[in-house]
Design an enzyme around this catalytic site. Structure first.
Site, PDB file in Angstrom:
ATOM      1  N   LYS A 199       0.841  -1.203   0.000  1.00  0.00           N
ATOM      2  CA  LYS A 199       0.000   0.000   0.000  1.00  0.00           C
ATOM      3  C   LYS A 199       0.877   1.256   0.000  1.00  0.00           C
ATOM      4  O   LYS A 199       0.591   2.227  -0.697  1.00  0.00           O
ATOM      5  CB  LYS A 199      -0.959  -0.021   1.212  1.00  0.00           C
ATOM      6  CG  LYS A 199      -2.060  -1.075   1.059  1.00  0.00           C
ATOM      7  CD  LYS A 199      -2.826  -1.331   2.350  1.00  0.00           C
ATOM      8  CE  LYS A 199      -3.723  -2.558   2.174  1.00  0.00           C
ATOM      9  NZ  LYS A 199      -4.415  -2.956   3.411  1.00  0.00           N
ATOM     10  N   GLN A 206      -4.771  -2.056   9.661  1.00  0.00           N
ATOM     11  CA  GLN A 206      -4.608  -3.363   9.039  1.00  0.00           C
ATOM     12  C   GLN A 206      -5.142  -4.456   9.974  1.00  0.00           C
ATOM     13  O   GLN A 206      -4.826  -4.483  11.163  1.00  0.00           O
ATOM     14  CB  GLN A 206      -3.118  -3.589   8.717  1.00  0.00           C
ATOM     15  CG  GLN A 206      -2.840  -4.838   7.899  1.00  0.00           C
ATOM     16  CD  GLN A 206      -3.415  -4.790   6.482  1.00  0.00           C
ATOM     17  OE1 GLN A 206      -3.537  -3.728   5.891  1.00  0.00           O
ATOM     18  NE2 GLN A 206      -3.766  -5.941   5.945  1.00  0.00           N
ATOM     19  N   ASP A 227     -11.092   2.116   3.833  1.00  0.00           N
ATOM     20  CA  ASP A 227     -11.294   0.665   3.684  1.00  0.00           C
ATOM     21  C   ASP A 227     -12.779   0.332   3.497  1.00  0.00           C
ATOM     22  O   ASP A 227     -13.117  -0.775   3.093  1.00  0.00           O
ATOM     23  CB  ASP A 227     -10.812  -0.064   4.959  1.00  0.00           C
ATOM     24  CG  ASP A 227      -9.500  -0.807   4.764  1.00  0.00           C
ATOM     25  OD1 ASP A 227      -9.177  -1.147   3.617  1.00  0.00           O
ATOM     26  OD2 ASP A 227      -8.818  -1.044   5.775  1.00  0.00           O
TER      27      ASP A 227
END
Ligand code: GUN
Length: 294
Positions: free
Chosen positions: A52, A96, A119
């Site tokens: 990312k 994450q 997200d």
């Protein structure tokens, strides 16, 4: 049979984003910024976050990674989230997953400001997406829609079977592909571990999305001639001959399924790169305040 080249399509989209960011820079504007929180040292999570960060560089974004030890308390993590929520220079951020067992993922996800939840995991974004309101859509389903669109694969009226009912892939995809949209307008069936006659159901599908996390689950006898097969699986299996010591395996028995398909995504190089690029698109949307307007 056409192999869908996710790497090429992702590179195209990153170039489009980069051109837009270069324009912002030329106008003297602040650059978009994505932040990531990572807790612990899980190998797959480290790789995802590194990828990312790399994609941010390729798009011309600023990025920062906040790393914490497994021993971080939930309160400390929630405080870090509150700081990112309040930071006017950070357009979007992710935490994450998975998190250590002593931390509630639900509390953590709900602590993220929905306006910065690139997200698309916050219940507000999930709910908005479900009823077709502007929302951050989670990256893998958004990436799959983009692949279908950019490959010119017709979806209207098609029968789509989604294998897997996870909150981040199966469920949102079921929703998105059944919406009145392009891609969309599919008749969607979701199959999971308790589904009976899974083979027969799969054989009725024009489009199969395999998102179970079960290596080589989908075999040739489950696929109709001419089907489109999208493989979301990325299980790490030990491989003595690979430098990393493992190889990524998809949910599709590729060698026997591919010859039957009109289109198929490989693993790696199919859905994976599209997932990351969708996160970049969401970050740019956050910067431009496209979803919530403020
Ligand atoms: N873990 C596995 N996939 C993802 C993802 O897309 N986002 C986050 N935050 N964690 C993950």
């Amino acid at each position: 049979m056409q192999i869908i080249d996710g790497r090429r399509i992702a590179a195209e989209i990153k170039a489009e984003i980069r051109a837009e960011v270069e324009q912002l820079a030329a106008e003297g504007k602040r650059l978009p910024q994505l932040a990531a929180i990572i807790v612990g040292s899980d190998g797959a999570s480290q790789t995802y976050v590194a990828n990312k960060e790399k994609a941010c560089g390729e798009c011309g974004f600023k990025s920062q990674v906040l790393r914490f030890a497994d021993s971080i308390t939930e309160k400390e993590l929630l405080d870090a989230i509150a700081r990112l929520n309040a930071d006017g220079e950070v357009d979007g951020f992710i935490v994450q997953l998975p998190l250590p067992r002593h931390i509630s993922e639900q509390r953590v996800v709900e602590a993220i400001d929905p306006k910065k939840d690139v997200d698309g995991f916050h219940p507000v974004n999930v709910g908005r997406m479900t009823i077709g309101l502007p929302a951050y859509v989670s990256a893998t389903p958004a990436g799959i829609k983009e692949l279908l669109l950019r490959c010119g694969i017709a979806t209207s009226g098609k029968r789509c079977v989604v294998l897997g009912r996870s909150n981040i892939v199966g469920r949102p995809l079921m929703n998105l592909l059944s919406q009145k949209d392009t891609p969309g307008d599919c008749t969607v069936t979701v199959c999971h571990s308790r589904t009976r006659n899974i083979k027969e159901i799969c054989r009725t599908a024009d489009i199969i999305v395999a998102a179970l996390g079960s290596p080589e689950f989908l075999t040739a006898d489950m696929v109709a001639d001419g089907a489109v097969v999208i493989d979301v699986g990325t299980t790490r299996v030990p491989a003595a001959d690979a430098k990393s010591g493992f190889r990524l395996k998809g949910d599709v028995k590729y060698d026997e399924v591919a010859p039957k398909c009109s289109y198929i995504t490989p693993v790696p190089g199919g859905v994976g790169p599209m997932t990351i690029v969708s996160l970049m698109k969401n970050t740019l949307k956050a910067y431009k305040k496209e979803v919530y307007g403020s």
